[in-house]
Enzyme design. Structure first.
Site, PDB file in Angstrom:
ATOM      1  CG  HIS A 129      -2.029   1.211   1.168  1.00 52.04           C
ATOM      2  ND1 HIS A 129      -2.220   1.817   2.452  1.00 52.04           N
ATOM      3  CD2 HIS A 129      -2.730   1.394   0.261  1.00 52.04           C
ATOM      4  CE1 HIS A 129      -3.088   2.652   1.965  1.00 52.04           C
ATOM      5  NE2 HIS A 129      -3.636   2.480   1.022  1.00 52.04           N
ATOM      6  CD  GLU A 174      -2.733   1.560  -3.525  1.00 52.73           C
ATOM      7  OE1 GLU A 174      -3.789   2.181  -3.953  1.00 52.73           O
ATOM      8  OE2 GLU A 174      -1.970   1.762  -2.670  1.00 52.73           O
ATOM      9  CG  ASP A 230      -2.811   6.518  -4.141  1.00 51.99           C
ATOM     10  OD1 ASP A 230      -3.981   5.985  -4.159  1.00 51.99           O
ATOM     11  OD2 ASP A 230      -2.250   6.306  -3.187  1.00 51.99           O
ATOM     12  CG  HIS A 278      -3.717   8.814  -0.809  1.00 51.05           C
ATOM     13  ND1 HIS A 278      -4.202   9.650   0.287  1.00 51.05           N
ATOM     14  CD2 HIS A 278      -4.566   7.685  -0.871  1.00 51.05           C
ATOM     15  CE1 HIS A 278      -5.456   9.076   0.536  1.00 51.05           C
ATOM     16  NE2 HIS A 278      -5.710   7.851   0.119  1.00 51.05           N
ATOM     17  CD  GLU A 327      -6.898   4.822  -5.275  1.00 50.75           C
ATOM     18  OE1 GLU A 327      -8.036   5.670  -4.973  1.00 50.75           O
ATOM     19  OE2 GLU A 327      -6.400   4.018  -4.324  1.00 50.75           O
TER      20      GLU A 327
END
Length: 544
Positions: A253, A280, A282, A295, A355
Site C-alpha cells: 500500500h 500499490e 496513487d 495520495h 489507483e
C-alpha cells in the site's frame, strides 16, 4: 466356496478413495494384486505446461547446426551428438546465445549438463530477457555447478553499467555437478518469475528487469555445458485468482508505507526487496496535466510544502521534500512523476496496482494510459479506482489493462457491476467484506479476483487466506511476505493412507476347509471397509 478376493478400501481425510487388494487364486494359492485408484499429483512444474499455449521454440538438436533463429553472441556454440554445446573460457567471458521472441508471459525449459567447470561457483543460465545482440541490460535465471550453496540458484540482472544485481538466491535440493543432466525451467509473467529445478519450484521473484524487445537465451560463465530438449512456450496471462495452495498476493500500500515515506521511489524499493508482488500507488495530475504519484489532493501532509497538487507546477513539485516528514533519514525524497515510477519498475522490477485517484476526465485518463503504453508496461499494470468513470475510460482506451473496482461498502450485486465494468477484480475494504464473506465465492464463480484493503495484522491475514481472498493490500508488505512463507512451511501435506491386508498373509495356501479371518493394517486412513467377493465383511470375523 473358494475365497477369491479380499478388498481393503481406505478413505483419505481429503475424501480421496484408495484401494488395496489381495486375491486368492482358486483353492491353492494366494497372490497379491494391485487394484488401487490413485489421485494424480500435479506439481507446479506440470501445472505450468498444462495451461501452455503456442510453442515458440522447440529444439532437440538432432541436426548438425544451430537451429534457425539461434544467434551466438559470444563464445563457442555448436551442435554435435544430438546436443547443443557452449563454452566460456574465463570468468570474464559471458558466452551468450539468443533465440525466441519477445514475450510477456512464457516458460523456458531445458535439460542442462555441465561438462567442465573452472570451480563450483561457475554457472550457466536461462536468459529471461536478453537483447538479440547481447547488449546490456539483461535478466537471467542462473544455476551454479555447486547448486546446494546458498546462492546455487539465482535470479540476476546485468545492469546498464555492466555490473551484477543479484536479486534472489536459493539452494537447490541437490548438486548439479558435472556430467549430470538436470531439468531446469523458469516461468515468467511480466516482472515475476518462478525457478524450477528438477521439476520442483524452488524460488520466486518479482524483480525480473524487462525490456521492450528482449528475447530468451542461454548464458555460460567459465564452464562448458551441453543442452537438450530446449523449449519456450508462450503462456496465457496469469490468472488473478489465487491457485489452491498458493500464498496471498502481497500488495504494498503506497509502497512499504510503514517503513518509508509513502508513494516515493524509496518506499517502492523497500517493498520490492521485501517480497511484494505489487506496488500499490496513487496517481493524479498537476497544474500542467503531468501525472504524479500522490495520495492526497494536497501536498500538505506528505511534503514540506502546501497546496493542491492540481494547482502546482512541475518546478514547484520538484522542489518539495517528500521524505523528512516521515524521518530525517529520508530527507530529500521527491514526489515522483508517474513516468519516473514506470521507469523504475521497468528497470528494477515489480508490477503496479495503480489507483487513479479522484475524478479524472477522459483526456486525463488518456495521458495515464499513453504513459503506460509508451513505457512498455501494459502487461505489468493493474488499474483500480473508486471512480467508475475512470474505469470506463480506461477500458475504452486500453481494454487489455486489467481493472479493479475499489469499494468502501459492498454493492448490492458486485458480480453484475463487475461484468458491466469489465472488471478483473473487485477490491473491497476489509470491514465491508467481513460483513458478507460469502461474496468471495460469488465473485470467484464469476471469474473475478478479490483484493482486500488495507490489512496489517496476522489474524486477519489468516482469516482472509482461509476465505480464499486473492490479494491483500497492506502497509506492511515485508511482514505479510514473511507470514506467507511461514504459513506455507507450516502447512502439512495430507498423509497418504497405507492399507495392507495382513490376513490371509501373502503367499498363504488356502483350501476349502479353512475359514480365514480377514485382517487389515492401516495408517492415516479415516475409514477402512472390507469386502469379500463384493460382500461387506468385518475385520476379525471368520469368513465362510
Amino acid at each position: 466356496m473358494p475365497h477369491s478376493s479380499f478388498r481393503a478400501r481406505a478413505l483419505l481425510l481429503a475424501s480421496a478413495l484408495v484401494a488395496a487388494t489381495v486375491s486368492v487364486a482358486g483353492a491353492a494359492s494366494a497372490d497379491t494384486a494391485a487394484d488401487a485408484t490413485t489421485a494424480t499429483t500435479t506439481t507446479a512444474d506440470d501445472a505450468a505446461t498444462a495451461d501452455a499455449g503456442r510453442v515458440v521454440v522447440s529444439a532437440d538438436f538432432s541436426a548438425d547446426s544451430l537451429p534457425q533463429g539461434f544467434k551466438a553472441v559470444q563464445g563457442d556454440w555448436k551442435v554435435r551428438d544430438g546436443r547443443l554445446w557452449g563454452s566460456s573460457t574465463s570468468s570474464g567471458q559471458l558466452s551468450r546465445l539468443t533465440f525466441g521472441e519477445h514475450l510477456g508471459d512464457f516458460r523456458i525449459e531445458v535439460t542442462a549438463r555441465f561438462e567442465t567447470v573452472a570451480d563450483a561457483g561457475r554457472w550457466t543460465a536461462m536468459g529471461l530477457d536478453l537483447a538479440t545482440d547481447g547488449s546490456v541490460p539483461w535478466s537471467i535465471a542462473t544455476m551454479r555447478t555447486g547448486t546446494t550453496a546458498s546462492n546455487g540458484l539465482e535470479f540476476a540482472q546485468r545492469t546498464t553499467s555492466n555490473t551484477w544485481n543479484v536479486t534472489d538466491t536459493h539452494a537447490a535440493p541437490f548438486a548439479a555437478g558435472t556430467g549430470k543432466d538436470v531439468k531446469i525451467a523458469a516461468e515468467v509473467h511480466g516482472a515475476s518469475a518462478v525457478w524450477y529445478f528438477d521439476g520442483k519450484e524452488v524460488m520466486r521473484t518479482n524483480r525480473v528487469a524487462r525490456s521492450a524487445n528482449g528475447v530468451q537465451g542461454l548464458v555460460i560463465n567459465n564452464a562448458s555445458a551441453s543442452y537438450d530438449d530446449l523449449k519456450v512456450t508462450e503462456l496465457p496471462p496469469r490468472s488473478w485468482i489465487r491457485p489452491a495452495g498458493a500464498p496471498l498476493m502481497v500488495i504494498a500500500h503506497r509502497g512499504a508505507s510503514s517503513a518509508a515515506p509513502e508513494n516515493t521511489l524509496v518506499s517502492e524499493e523497500i517493498a520490492r526487496k521485501g517480497g511484494a508482488d505489487f506496488i500499490e500507488n496513487d496517481v493524479q495530475p498537476n497544474k500542467d496535466g503531468i501525472p504524479y504519484v500522490l495520495h492526497d489532493s494536497t501536498v500538505d501532509r506528505t511534503t514540506d510544502g502546501t497546496g493542491a497538487i492540481r494547482s502546482l507546477t512541475a518546478q514547484q513539485i520538484a522542489a518539495l521534500d517528500a521524505g523528512s516528514w516521515f524521518s530525517p533519514h529520508y530527507a530529500g525524497a521527491r514526489i515522483p512523476t508517474f513516468a519516473a515510477q514506470l521507469d523504475d519498475l521497468r528497470t528494477r522490477g515489480g508490477d503496479l496496482l495503480l489507483e487513479i485517484k479522484g475524478s479524472h476526465t477522459k483526456a486525463e485518463v488518456a495521458t495515464i494510459v499513453d504513459l503506460i503504453r509508451s513505457h512498455g508496461m501494459l502487461g505489468r499494470v493493474f488499474v483500480q479506482s473508486f471512480e467508475v468513470d475512470a474505469l470506463r475510460y480506461t477500458y475504452e482506451l486500453a481494454p487489455e489493462l486489467p481493472l479493479g473496482l475499489l469499494r468502501s461498502s459492498l454493492d448490492a450485486d458486485p458480480v453484475a457491476l463487475a461484468k458491466e465494468l469489465h472488471l478483473a477484480s473487485y477490491n473491497p475494504e476489509d470491514g465491508a467484506l467481513a460483513k458478507k464473506p460469502s461474496v468471495v465465492a460469488d465473485l470467484h464463480r464469476a471469474g473475478l479476483a478479490v483484493m482486500v484493503w488495507t490489512v496489517d495484522g496476522a489474524d486477519r491475514w489468516k482469516a482472509l487466506e482461509s476465505l480464499g481472498v486473492d490479494g491483500v493490500i497492506t502497509n506492511r508488505p515485508t511482514e505479510l511476505a514473511g507470514w506467507n512463507q511461514a504459513f506455507l512451511q507450516n502447512q502439512q501435506a495430507p498423509a497418504k493412507p497405507a492399507v495392507t491386508v495382513t490376513s490371509p498373509a501373502p503367499g498363504a495356501t488356502l483350501d476349502r476347509a479353512q475359514t480365514p479371518v480377514p485382517a487389515v493394517q492401516s495408517q492415516d486412513a479415516e475409514k477402512v471397509a472390507l469386502t469379500l467377493d463384493g460382500r461387506p465383511v468385518e475385520a476379525g470375523a471368520r469368513s465362510t
